[in-house]
Enzyme design. Structure first.
Site, PDB file in Angstrom:
ATOM      1  N   TYR A 182       0.868  -1.183   0.000  1.00 57.93           N
ATOM      2  CA  TYR A 182       0.000   0.000   0.000  1.00 57.93           C
ATOM      3  C   TYR A 182       0.901   1.228   0.000  1.00 57.93           C
ATOM      4  O   TYR A 182       1.794   1.355   0.835  1.00 57.93           O
ATOM      5  CB  TYR A 182      -0.884  -0.009   1.253  1.00 57.93           C
ATOM      6  CG  TYR A 182      -1.747   1.224   1.417  1.00 57.93           C
ATOM      7  CD1 TYR A 182      -2.874   1.423   0.625  1.00 57.93           C
ATOM      8  CD2 TYR A 182      -1.442   2.189   2.381  1.00 57.93           C
ATOM      9  CE1 TYR A 182      -3.672   2.550   0.780  1.00 57.93           C
ATOM     10  CE2 TYR A 182      -2.235   3.320   2.541  1.00 57.93           C
ATOM     11  CZ  TYR A 182      -3.346   3.494   1.743  1.00 57.93           C
ATOM     12  OH  TYR A 182      -4.127   4.611   1.899  1.00 57.93           O
ATOM     13  N   ASP A 210       9.422   2.196  -0.615  1.00 55.48           N
ATOM     14  CA  ASP A 210       8.461   2.950   0.182  1.00 55.48           C
ATOM     15  C   ASP A 210       8.745   2.607   1.641  1.00 55.48           C
ATOM     16  O   ASP A 210       8.350   1.551   2.138  1.00 55.48           O
ATOM     17  CB  ASP A 210       7.033   2.551  -0.211  1.00 55.48           C
ATOM     18  CG  ASP A 210       5.981   3.234   0.657  1.00 55.48           C
ATOM     19  OD1 ASP A 210       6.351   3.823   1.686  1.00 55.48           O
ATOM     20  OD2 ASP A 210       4.786   3.157   0.310  1.00 55.48           O
ATOM     21  N   LYS A 220       5.487   9.316   8.424  1.00 58.46           N
ATOM     22  CA  LYS A 220       5.283   8.837   9.796  1.00 58.46           C
ATOM     23  C   LYS A 220       6.350   9.325  10.786  1.00 58.46           C
ATOM     24  O   LYS A 220       6.257  10.429  11.275  1.00 58.46           O
ATOM     25  CB  LYS A 220       5.160   7.311   9.788  1.00 58.46           C
ATOM     26  CG  LYS A 220       3.955   6.844   8.915  1.00 58.46           C
ATOM     27  CD  LYS A 220       3.506   5.472   9.224  1.00 58.46           C
ATOM     28  CE  LYS A 220       2.511   4.914   8.207  1.00 58.46           C
ATOM     29  NZ  LYS A 220       1.118   5.212   8.472  1.00 58.46           N
TER      30      LYS A 220
HETATM   31  N1  HOZ Z   1      -0.525   3.248   6.291  1.00 60.27           N
HETATM   32  C1  HOZ Z   1      -1.529   3.400   7.300  1.00 60.27           C
HETATM   33  C2  HOZ Z   1      -2.394   2.202   7.330  1.00 60.27           C
HETATM   34  N2  HOZ Z   1      -1.681   1.042   7.107  1.00 60.27           N
HETATM   35  C3  HOZ Z   1      -2.261   4.664   7.107  1.00 60.27           C
HETATM   36  C4  HOZ Z   1      -3.374   4.861   8.048  1.00 60.27           C
HETATM   37  C5  HOZ Z   1      -4.619   5.261   7.334  1.00 60.27           C
HETATM   38  O1  HOZ Z   1      -4.829   4.805   6.187  1.00 60.27           O
HETATM   39  O2  HOZ Z   1      -5.381   5.968   7.951  1.00 60.27           O
END
Ligand code: HOZ
Length: 431
Positions: free
Chosen positions: A144, A239, A267
């Site tokens: 993702y 990433d 983050k």
């Molecule tokens: N990468 C985070 C979830 N795996 C982001 C949190 C979100 O999508 O709110």
């Protein structure tokens, strides 16, 4: 445990906000019931509006490696705010954070600060396309990279949690340059490259998958990708929005000693405030406007509060012993959970790299997204609520990551393993 105030807050929020939440993964619909509304956090704990206390392993989805409301970060943000919250002009703080990132992350010679991980991946790919003059990209099934249109194909995180294969609102045309291959399978990458000679601009992946649970790379996998991409003039993008400054100060590329061409961050480098960054080799970053013709911009990019929180976080992380302590705490937790599932005869696959961990309810060895999809999500739902009821807060989805932070104490870990053991016992009792 009382949750009536959270229920009322959620009923109200749904009137004004889609699903009552500002990011889908915060909605607990896939684990049943309603989300808990959080009032405050301190150290390893968060407190909901009903007054319940939880040992927190979500860490705001990863940024809070030093825990909640860390005194030096709070103080630094407060002092920065007194000087002004945004200027739309450069500050020396931005250079300070950029220098710390360049010194820490082997692939980054220059870096551009943005406001989120999504912006970072979207911009890095634009730069890779500008640099190579090619259109196609390769992504990995289950990785993702934020909610960029053409990256939502076979994505992890909320896309996997809600069982979507991609997203509505994205014209097929937008994703026609995105090729998707399985994780830990260099042959699949090779085939995709051979089928599209001189057409692939970049290969983007999370070097440790962190949005489908936690899936580490097989030994040699990242090296093979490095060799393949180099051979074909393809920009290799890691990433590291989750793994950057998480598994090691220099991220997964330091941990596995494989240097990509570009890296995306987010983050942790914002210390809990909104931030992202992308960077890479100087000759690639030279393409970015105003030096080059690849345009990317942002009113609040390099925001002084976020940058100050980031600088303060990185300074603390650079001190001796931090990553050793994270490793010890996370290992104690993972070992405790593994023993408990074994004792109770529960099919489980425990995955951990450094302070990132996830437990899958499956007899399979999870090495890719298909493996993760074999997990019993109903079991996870029971596990999630069993822990919540015992004061332990983990990700509300099997397809996310758990994070141990620097402030988790031995007592926190002990209490968590004890709570999980009780939950596993309840499984055997048929509850
Ligand atoms: N990468 C985070 C979830 N795996 C982001 C949190 C979100 O999508 O709110």
């Amino acid at each position: 445990m009382e949750h009536s105030k959270s229920l009322a807050a959620w009923q109200q929020s749904q009137q004004f906000i889609p699903g009552g939440v500002n990011s889908p993964v915060r909605n607990f619909s896939k684990v049943g019931r309603h989300p808990c509304f959080i009032e405050r956090g301190n150290g390893s704990k968060i407190y909901d509006i009903d007054g319940n206390e939880y040992i927190d392993y979500l860490a705001s989805w990863g940024p809070l490696i030093l825990g909640h409301a860390h005194p030096s970060i709070v103080e630094a943000i407060g002092s920065a705010a007194l000087e002004g919250t945004s200027f739309g002009a450069p500050t020396t703080l931005e250079t300070e954070l950029a220098e710390a990132i360049v010194n820490a992350v082997p692939s980054i010679e220059q870096v551009r600060l943005v406001n989120s991980g999504t912006e970072a991946t979207m911009s890095a790919i634009r730069v890779a396309r500008g640099y190579t003059g090619r259109n196609k990209i390769i992504k990995i099934d289950g990785c993702y990279h934020g909610h960029v249109d053409y990256l939502l194909a076979k994505a992890g995180s909320g896309v996997a949690t809600f069982g979507l294969s991609d997203s509505g609102g994205v014209p097929e045309d937008f994703a026609r340059h995105t090729l998707t291959v399985p994780f830990n399978n260099p042959d699949a990458v090779k085939r995709a490259i051979e089928a599209n000679p001189d057409e692939i601009a970049c290969l983007i992946l999370e070097p440790i998958m962190g949005n489908m649970g936690i899936i580490p790379p097989r030994e040699g996998y990242l090296n093979e990708l490095r060799e393949l991409t180099e051979e074909h003039g393809i920009v290799l993008i890691f990433d590291e929005v989750i793994t950057g400054f998480r598994v090691a100060y220099g991220g997964a590329q330091t941990y596995y000693n494989v240097t990509p061409d570009m890296t995306c961050l987010g983050k942790i480098i914002g210390g809990g405030l909104p931030v992202g960054a992308y960077g890479g080799k100087r000759d690639i970053m030279r393409c970015v406007a105003p030096e080059g013709d690849v345009y990317q911009a942002g009113t609040l990019s390099g925001n002084p509060l976020a940058v100050t929180a980031g600088i303060t976080t990185l300074k603390r992380l650079a001190e001796p012993g931090v990553y050793a302590q994270l490793e010890n705490s996370a290992a104690a937790l993972a070992n405790g959970l593994a023993e408990a599932t074994q004792q109770h005869g529960i099919d489980a696959w425990h995955s951990r790299v450094g302070s990132m961990l996830m437990l899958y309810f499956t007899p399979e060895t999870v090495t890719d997204a298909d493996g993760a999809r074999t997990a019993d999500t109903e079991r996870y739902r029971q596990y999630f609520w069993g822990l919540m009821e015992r004061g332990v807060y983990v990700a509300p989805s099997q397809f996310e990551a758990g994070f141990v932070s620097f402030v988790h104490s031995e007592e926190d870990i002990y209490k968590t393993v004890h709570a999980a053991t009780q939950v596993f016992s309840s499984f055997l009792a048929g509850n």
